[in-house]
Every structure is written in C-alpha cells, then in structure tokens.
Write an enzyme that holds these catalytic residues in place. Structure first.
Site, PDB file in Angstrom:
ATOM      1  N   ASP A  50      48.453  47.582  35.447  1.00 22.06           N
ATOM      2  CA  ASP A  50      47.603  48.393  36.318  1.00 22.06           C
ATOM      3  C   ASP A  50      46.479  49.085  35.547  1.00 22.06           C
ATOM      4  O   ASP A  50      46.655  49.487  34.400  1.00 22.06           O
ATOM      5  CB  ASP A  50      48.485  49.457  36.985  1.00 22.06           C
ATOM      6  CG  ASP A  50      47.976  49.928  38.324  1.00 22.06           C
ATOM      7  OD1 ASP A  50      46.750  50.041  38.492  1.00 22.06           O
ATOM      8  OD2 ASP A  50      48.819  50.195  39.204  1.00 22.06           O
ATOM      9  N   HIS A  62      46.840  46.483  39.935  1.00 25.91           N
ATOM     10  CA  HIS A  62      46.515  47.691  40.695  1.00 25.91           C
ATOM     11  C   HIS A  62      46.818  47.587  42.187  1.00 25.91           C
ATOM     12  O   HIS A  62      46.645  48.549  42.924  1.00 25.91           O
ATOM     13  CB  HIS A  62      45.031  48.016  40.492  1.00 25.91           C
ATOM     14  CG  HIS A  62      44.610  49.371  40.946  1.00 25.91           C
ATOM     15  ND1 HIS A  62      45.189  50.536  40.480  1.00 25.91           N
ATOM     16  CD2 HIS A  62      43.644  49.763  41.819  1.00 25.91           C
ATOM     17  CE1 HIS A  62      44.614  51.580  41.047  1.00 25.91           C
ATOM     18  NE2 HIS A  62      43.681  51.143  41.876  1.00 25.91           N
ATOM     19  N   SER A  77      45.595  55.003  44.496  1.00 28.43           N
ATOM     20  CA  SER A  77      44.405  55.077  43.648  1.00 28.43           C
ATOM     21  C   SER A  77      43.635  56.374  43.944  1.00 28.43           C
ATOM     22  O   SER A  77      44.188  57.466  43.782  1.00 28.43           O
ATOM     23  CB  SER A  77      43.561  53.819  43.851  1.00 28.43           C
ATOM     24  OG  SER A  77      42.602  53.679  42.845  1.00 28.43           O
TER      25      SER A  77
END
Length: 293
Positions: free
Chosen positions: A242, A269, A101
C-alpha cells in the site's frame, strides 16, 4: 432496500445512497478517498448490509453530487461540517465510520474536532493521518521502482511537467505496484466510469499535482499527536504493498487506546477491490464484535 437522494450541505447538495436489508446492526457510513474522488469504487461495501444499514455518499464537488465552482469550499473543515450535516439529515444517532485513504483524514478530523456523540467505532482503511509522513513514504516507495521510472517521475516533478505523457506513463507503473495490483486490459467499464466522477480541481487545491509532494492546503495536516484522544474501538487496515505503508499504518494503530491492525497480504491501496472477500470479512467481523458481542 435501497434508497438514494440529495442532502443540503454547506455549499450545495450531496448525493447519497443507503442500503438496508432490514438488519439490526448499527449503520456504517463510508467516507471515500480523494479528495475529489467518489464513492463509486466502494459500492461493493453494500454487501455489509446483511448485518447493518450501509450509507455511501459523494462528497460535494465530485461523483454524483453538485459541483459548485467556489474554490473556497475545498477546505478540510468544510468537509468535516458536511459529514456532520449528512449524519444529521439521515438521523444517524449511532454510527460506525469507515474512511478510506483521504476519507481517514476526514474521519480523524471529524472525531477529534467535533467530539461527536454516538460514534461506536472507526475503521481507518489505508490511512493518511499525516501528510508529511505520507509524502516521505511515497519517496521511499518510489525507490523500489526501476531506475528509469524513478528518474522520469523525479525530473517531471522538478520541471513542473506532471501533466506530460511521459509522467503519466511512469505514474501508471507506480500505480501497478502501490495503488492497485489487479490489472485488467483494457480498463473495464467501471474504471472508465469511475474516473469520470473525479474532480481533479479539488485534489489539486487540497493535495497538489502529484502523490510525491504535498503542495495543497493539507500540506501540514498531521493528527498523530492527537490520536490518543480517540477512545472508541478502531481498526487500522492496509495492503502489504500500500501507499499507506504497513509500517505507518501499524504506527498509527499503536497510538490509539483501542487500536487493532490488519494487513491484506495481496493488496496495494485498494484491498476492497483487490481482496474483496477478505476485506468484507475483516470489516464485517470487527463491526459485529462491537454490535453483537
């Protein structure tokens, strides 16, 4: 073997831990998400130590690292410098980098601005490599939710009431769909502990009050035009559902000379938590092909 300690970086000390099963592979360093989260939820990646040393650290200001109050520290370039300082302190002359991320934002900027030597590969897990594109993807994701959830989130965004209970409840519905599809009731102890390691001040300064509009100092971050400069092997992964959408992740992978792409079909995610066995298998196999083939 497990060691942990603190490393002096610009602005304070960061906490790290290193897992080493006396394996011969090149070390991998893990860059957690956020900004302002911690490495806590990623500790399952220590299983990679069967082939290589694994290093996790909490970025300054969150997790088990020091939490200075100087808000001028919360800039991308300082986090890039921090990564370089951690690498130097741990003598990681050769290294694989795995960012998740926001950690992919950090990994990309480190590779593109520092041009560091000794990087053998980079793994972009659920990547955020363009803040404007991320923002647009979340607007599209929001449209997939029930209309009442959409309206609540949009109204709270417009009215600046993102700290209200109704907004938090609506965001939980977004999270169940696009952040983590493994729901445990009540929240397990590790979730409660992990939330205590976060520092929302950093997130608000760098990103903003919500996922849907980037108002922090990362607002204009977009490295897509520079990705072609990355020449070492790269792996781009994401979950089917995601926030870091498969469409965007595959697009990023197409811009890199040696890019590979993988989707975890039952994840959002957090595929390292939602599908841990497959995550470890995909990542571990990719790293082994570089070190041992």
């Amino acid at each position: 073997m497990h060691e942990e300690g603190f490393i002096e970086v610009t602005g304070g000390r960061v906490w790290y831990q290193k897992f080493n099963n006396n394996s011969e592979g090149t070390p991998v360093i893990i860059l957690h998400g956020g900004p302002g989260s911690s490495s806590y939820s990623l500790e399952g990646l220590q299983a990679l130590q069967k082939d290589r040393p694994v290093i996790l650290y909490d970025q300054l200001g969150c997790g088990r690292s020091e939490r200075p109050t100087d808000t001028s520290l919360w800039q991308l370039d300082r986090f890039v410098e921090e990564l370089a300082q951690v690498r130097e302190a741990l003598h990681l002359d050769e290294v694989h980098i795995l960012g998740h991320s926001w950690g992919t934002t950090l990994a990309a900027e480190y590779c593109l601005t520092k041009k560091p030597s000794g990087v053998k590969s980079v793994i972009f897990s659920s990547p955020c490599l363009s803040a404007p594109r991320w923002e647009q993807d979340q607007i599209e994701n929001l449209k997939k939710l029930p209309l009442d959830i959409q309206e609540t989130i949009n109204q709270c965004e417009e009215n600046g009431t993102t700290d209200s209970e109704e907004y938090k409840t609506a965001i939980q519905e977004f999270a169940k769909e696009f952040i983590c599809r493994v729901q445990e009731e009540p929240d397990p102890e590790w979730v409660k502990k992990g939330s205590g390691y976060r520092n929302p001040v950093i997130y608000n300064i760098m990103w903003g009050p919500s996922e849907f509009s980037v108002k922090g100092n990362l607002k204009s971050f977009d490295c897509t035009s520079r990705l072609k400069e990355i020449s070492y092997p790269t792996l781009f992964t994401c979950g089917r559902y995601d926030e870091a959408t498969p469409e965007s992740t595959e697009y990023f992978s197409s811009l890199v000379q040696n890019g590979k792409f993988h989707v975890y079909e039952n994840s959002a995610h957090m595929p390292y938590f939602e599908e841990p066995d497959e995550f470890l298998q995909v990542v571990g196999s990719f790293l082994k092909t570089i070190d041992f083939d």
